[in-house]
Design an enzyme around this catalytic site. Structure first.
Site, PDB file in Angstrom:
ATOM      1  N   GLU A   1      40.761  40.902  49.253  1.00 22.69           N
ATOM      2  CA  GLU A   1      41.756  40.207  50.364  1.00 22.69           C
ATOM      3  C   GLU A   1      42.957  40.912  50.136  1.00 22.69           C
ATOM      4  O   GLU A   1      43.635  40.587  51.117  1.00 22.69           O
ATOM      5  CB  GLU A   1      41.903  38.672  49.430  1.00 22.69           C
ATOM      6  CG  GLU A   1      40.555  37.947  49.684  1.00 22.69           C
ATOM      7  CD  GLU A   1      39.986  37.515  51.255  1.00 22.69           C
ATOM      8  OE1 GLU A   1      40.230  38.550  52.086  1.00 22.69           O
ATOM      9  OE2 GLU A   1      39.423  36.464  51.221  1.00 22.69           O
TER      10      GLU A   1
ATOM     11  N   HIS B   1      37.908  38.274  40.533  1.00 21.62           N
ATOM     12  CA  HIS B   1      36.671  38.284  41.214  1.00 21.62           C
ATOM     13  C   HIS B   1      35.599  37.847  40.313  1.00 21.62           C
ATOM     14  O   HIS B   1      35.797  38.137  39.188  1.00 21.62           O
ATOM     15  CB  HIS B   1      36.358  39.792  42.005  1.00 21.62           C
ATOM     16  CG  HIS B   1      35.179  39.425  42.781  1.00 21.62           C
ATOM     17  ND1 HIS B   1      33.949  39.486  42.645  1.00 21.62           N
ATOM     18  CD2 HIS B   1      35.231  39.315  44.118  1.00 21.62           C
ATOM     19  CE1 HIS B   1      33.423  39.353  43.632  1.00 21.62           C
ATOM     20  NE2 HIS B   1      33.942  38.960  44.706  1.00 21.62           N
TER      21      HIS B   1
HETATM   22  N1  ACO Z   1      45.830  34.965  39.002  1.00 19.58           N
HETATM   23  C1  ACO Z   1      45.924  34.373  37.972  1.00 19.58           C
HETATM   24  N2  ACO Z   1      45.046  33.940  37.130  1.00 19.58           N
HETATM   25  C2  ACO Z   1      43.796  34.206  37.594  1.00 19.58           C
HETATM   26  C3  ACO Z   1      43.373  34.983  38.628  1.00 19.58           C
HETATM   27  C4  ACO Z   1      44.436  35.338  39.657  1.00 19.58           C
HETATM   28  N3  ACO Z   1      44.201  35.951  40.696  1.00 19.58           N
HETATM   29  N4  ACO Z   1      42.125  34.927  38.785  1.00 19.58           N
HETATM   30  C5  ACO Z   1      41.586  34.455  37.578  1.00 19.58           C
HETATM   31  N5  ACO Z   1      42.578  33.990  37.003  1.00 19.58           N
HETATM   32  C6  ACO Z   1      42.559  33.267  35.530  1.00 19.58           C
HETATM   33  C7  ACO Z   1      41.733  32.151  35.934  1.00 19.58           C
HETATM   34  O1  ACO Z   1      42.792  30.941  36.057  1.00 19.58           O
HETATM   35  C8  ACO Z   1      41.143  31.860  34.360  1.00 19.58           C
HETATM   36  O2  ACO Z   1      42.045  31.371  33.686  1.00 19.58           O
HETATM   37  P1  ACO Z   1      41.723  30.242  32.289  1.00 19.58           P
HETATM   38  O3  ACO Z   1      40.577  30.670  31.481  1.00 19.58           O
HETATM   39  O4  ACO Z   1      43.176  30.169  31.624  1.00 19.58           O
HETATM   40  O5  ACO Z   1      41.520  29.056  33.123  1.00 19.58           O
HETATM   41  C9  ACO Z   1      40.721  33.268  33.906  1.00 19.58           C
HETATM   42  O6  ACO Z   1      41.584  33.846  34.863  1.00 19.58           O
HETATM   43  C10 ACO Z   1      39.385  33.435  34.375  1.00 19.58           C
HETATM   44  O7  ACO Z   1      39.002  33.692  35.694  1.00 19.58           O
HETATM   45  P2  ACO Z   1      37.805  34.114  36.056  1.00 19.58           P
HETATM   46  O8  ACO Z   1      36.500  33.193  35.445  1.00 19.58           O
HETATM   47  O9  ACO Z   1      37.501  35.402  36.258  1.00 19.58           O
HETATM   48  O10 ACO Z   1      37.885  33.532  37.649  1.00 19.58           O
HETATM   49  P3  ACO Z   1      36.749  32.826  38.602  1.00 19.58           P
HETATM   50  O11 ACO Z   1      35.506  33.562  38.605  1.00 19.58           O
HETATM   51  O12 ACO Z   1      36.458  31.375  38.443  1.00 19.58           O
HETATM   52  O13 ACO Z   1      37.451  33.207  39.888  1.00 19.58           O
HETATM   53  C11 ACO Z   1      38.466  33.935  41.784  1.00 19.58           C
HETATM   54  C12 ACO Z   1      37.350  34.222  40.832  1.00 19.58           C
HETATM   55  C13 ACO Z   1      38.041  32.635  42.474  1.00 19.58           C
HETATM   56  C14 ACO Z   1      38.403  34.826  42.905  1.00 19.58           C
HETATM   57  C15 ACO Z   1      39.832  33.900  41.119  1.00 19.58           C
HETATM   58  O14 ACO Z   1      39.921  35.430  40.616  1.00 19.58           O
HETATM   59  C16 ACO Z   1      40.960  33.798  42.088  1.00 19.58           C
HETATM   60  O15 ACO Z   1      41.406  32.450  42.271  1.00 19.58           O
HETATM   61  N6  ACO Z   1      41.581  34.665  42.597  1.00 19.58           N
HETATM   62  C17 ACO Z   1      42.867  34.503  43.649  1.00 19.58           C
HETATM   63  C18 ACO Z   1      42.188  33.955  45.028  1.00 19.58           C
HETATM   64  C19 ACO Z   1      41.661  35.294  45.784  1.00 19.58           C
HETATM   65  O16 ACO Z   1      42.004  36.246  45.550  1.00 19.58           O
HETATM   66  N7  ACO Z   1      40.480  35.016  46.329  1.00 19.58           N
HETATM   67  C20 ACO Z   1      39.651  35.729  47.143  1.00 19.58           C
HETATM   68  C21 ACO Z   1      38.504  36.205  46.295  1.00 19.58           C
HETATM   69  S1  ACO Z   1      37.655  37.501  47.139  1.00 19.58           S
HETATM   70  C22 ACO Z   1      36.471  36.623  48.199  1.00 19.58           C
HETATM   71  O17 ACO Z   1      36.115  35.649  47.878  1.00 19.58           O
HETATM   72  C23 ACO Z   1      36.160  37.623  49.504  1.00 19.58           C
END
Ligand code: ACO
Length: 368
Positions: A313, A258
């Site tokens: 989610e 998140h």
């Molecule tokens: N699985 C694997 N890796 C992840 C995940 C995940 N679920 N979430 C974040 N990461 C990784 C990113 O790829 C990133 O890696 P990098 O630095 O090598 O590129 C690193 O962790 C840091 O990520 P964050 O900065 O915390 O992620 P961001 O804030 O950009 O994204 C998000 C948040 C979009 C929710 C992300 O965690 C994600 O894509 N989750 C999966 C999709 C999901 O569950 N969406 C629903 C969100 S809840 C809502 O909106 C109601």
């Protein structure tokens, strides 16, 4: 679209996604990312979800922000909105059979807006259960079911989906879900609604635009894919291996991580508690828990510097499936609940009287 060249402006995390940028003050909700708390109009989400119906929560949430009736009168207005929506169904029926539930919901809102409901939050929000149910049935080749104004929105939505008397526990689970996701700070769809509202556009345009932002898998489009992941894993013993391989392939695990929460998303627990009130599918629950455990352990190894926890989610998917909803309905249902938040934010944004218009820095070529 991928840029054909590295853009030097988008290098810092903050520049990439406005992380940590405070865009406005709000009295509507507070997302405490470090503490793992969500407060809606002063009350923790745990005190509202599972206790209020969707209509009661809207009454509480909109309070003095929007000029709408309160309490039972608002519930009655929500029922009338379903009758209004039913009159717009011919527009959906005349649309291309290629349109899915979500697109039909947007079409229904556009139809109502052009009939004068463009500034009526009760009609805009209250019509969505009808468009969701009718849109889904039409996408399955089934005729829409007309609303029953004696039921509440969640009960009637289930009835309009299934053509059967609604199951009380499933309807209560839908209410719990809708209240849990009513509002959530400046998430992408809410921010979109506020940007649109700041231009002076009508409330319907803000809601329809916000639906576009909500649809993406990084926001409201994740719960369906959560079930796809559980289906692919199939049995608890396969969870660890499947997840490791997915992460090695550079995939994101749906339902985890998140932008704001650095600890467990409190909404995940509210929804997990809702599962206990539904007829249990013990095998599915065991699988969900095994996958969650394996995912958290693997994410901790994979990204040790970034606490990646279960988000809303994950248990949305498991709970709504247990309530008997088709997975294609999860994102449409998210829009039904969050529309209440969007309308509140439209009113709040308008009160600021300020156009949202951030700056950018040009780093492209300059003609000599
Ligand atoms: N699985 C694997 N890796 C992840 C995940 C995940 N679920 N979430 C974040 N990461 C990784 C990113 O790829 C990133 O890696 P990098 O630095 O090598 O590129 C690193 O962790 C840091 O990520 P964050 O900065 O915390 O992620 P961001 O804030 O950009 O994204 C998000 C948040 C979009 C929710 C992300 O965690 C994600 O894509 N989750 C999966 C999709 C999901 O569950 N969406 C629903 C969100 S809840 C809502 O909106 C109601």
């Amino acid at each position: 679209m991928t840029l054909a060249y590295p853009n030097p402006v988008f290098t810092g995390a903050q520049a990439e996604g406005l992380d940590g940028v405070t865009a406005a003050a709000t009295i509507l909700s507070e997302v405490d990312g470090a503490g793992g708390r969500l407060v809606l109009r002063g009350r923790p989400v745990e005190e509202l979800a599972g206790k209020l119906t969707y209509e009661e929560a809207a009454s509480f949430f909109w309070g003095d922000i929007l000029r709408v009736p309160r309490g039972a009168e608002l519930t009655a207005r929500f029922a009338e909105a379903r009758a209004t929506a039913a009159r717009a169904l011919p527009v959906l029926q005349a649309a291309s059979p290629k349109l899915g539930t979500y697109e039909l919901m947007r079409l229904g809102l556009s139809a109502l807006a052009s009939e004068g409901a463009d500034e009526d939050p009760v009609v805009l929000c209250g019509s969505l259960p009808v468009f969701l149910a009718a849109g889904w049935r039409m996408s399955q080749g089934l005729a829409p079911v007309m609303p029953d104004l004696n039921l509440n929105a969640s009960q009637d939505m289930l009835r309009m989906l299934t053509r059967k008397a609604p199951d009380a526990r499933a309807a209560a689970a839908i209410d719990r879900y809708l209240v849990t996701i009513l509002d959530h700070g400046f998430n992408a769809s809410t921010f979109t609604a506020r940007v649109i509202a700041s231009t002076g556009a009508d409330m319907a345009s803000a809601v329809i635009g916000a639906m576009g932002a909500l649809k993406g898998p990084l926001h409201g489009g994740a719960p369906g894919p959560v079930l796809d992941m559980l289906d692919a894993i199939r049995t608890p013993d396969r969870a660890e291996h499947w997840i490791e391989r997915a992460l090695k392939d550079g995939k994101r695990l749906m339902g985890f991580g998140h932008r704001i929460y650095r600890t467990r998303d409190p909404r995940a627990d509210v929804l997990k508690a809702g599962l206990a009130e539904l007829p249990s599918n013990a095998g599915r629950l065991l699988l969900a828990q095994a996958v969650e455990q394996a995912a958290l352990a693997a994410l901790a190894r994979h990204k040790p510097d970034r606490p990646l926890q279960t988000n809303v989610e994950y248990y949305t998917a498991v709970m709504l499936e247990a309530a008997g909803l088709d997975r294609s309905l999860f994102t449409p249902l998210f829009a039904v609940g969050r529309a209440v938040g969007w309308c509140g934010h439209v009113a709040e944004q308008r009160a600021t009287g300020r156009l949202i218009r951030p700056a950018s820095r040009y780093v492209g070529p300059v003609a000599a």
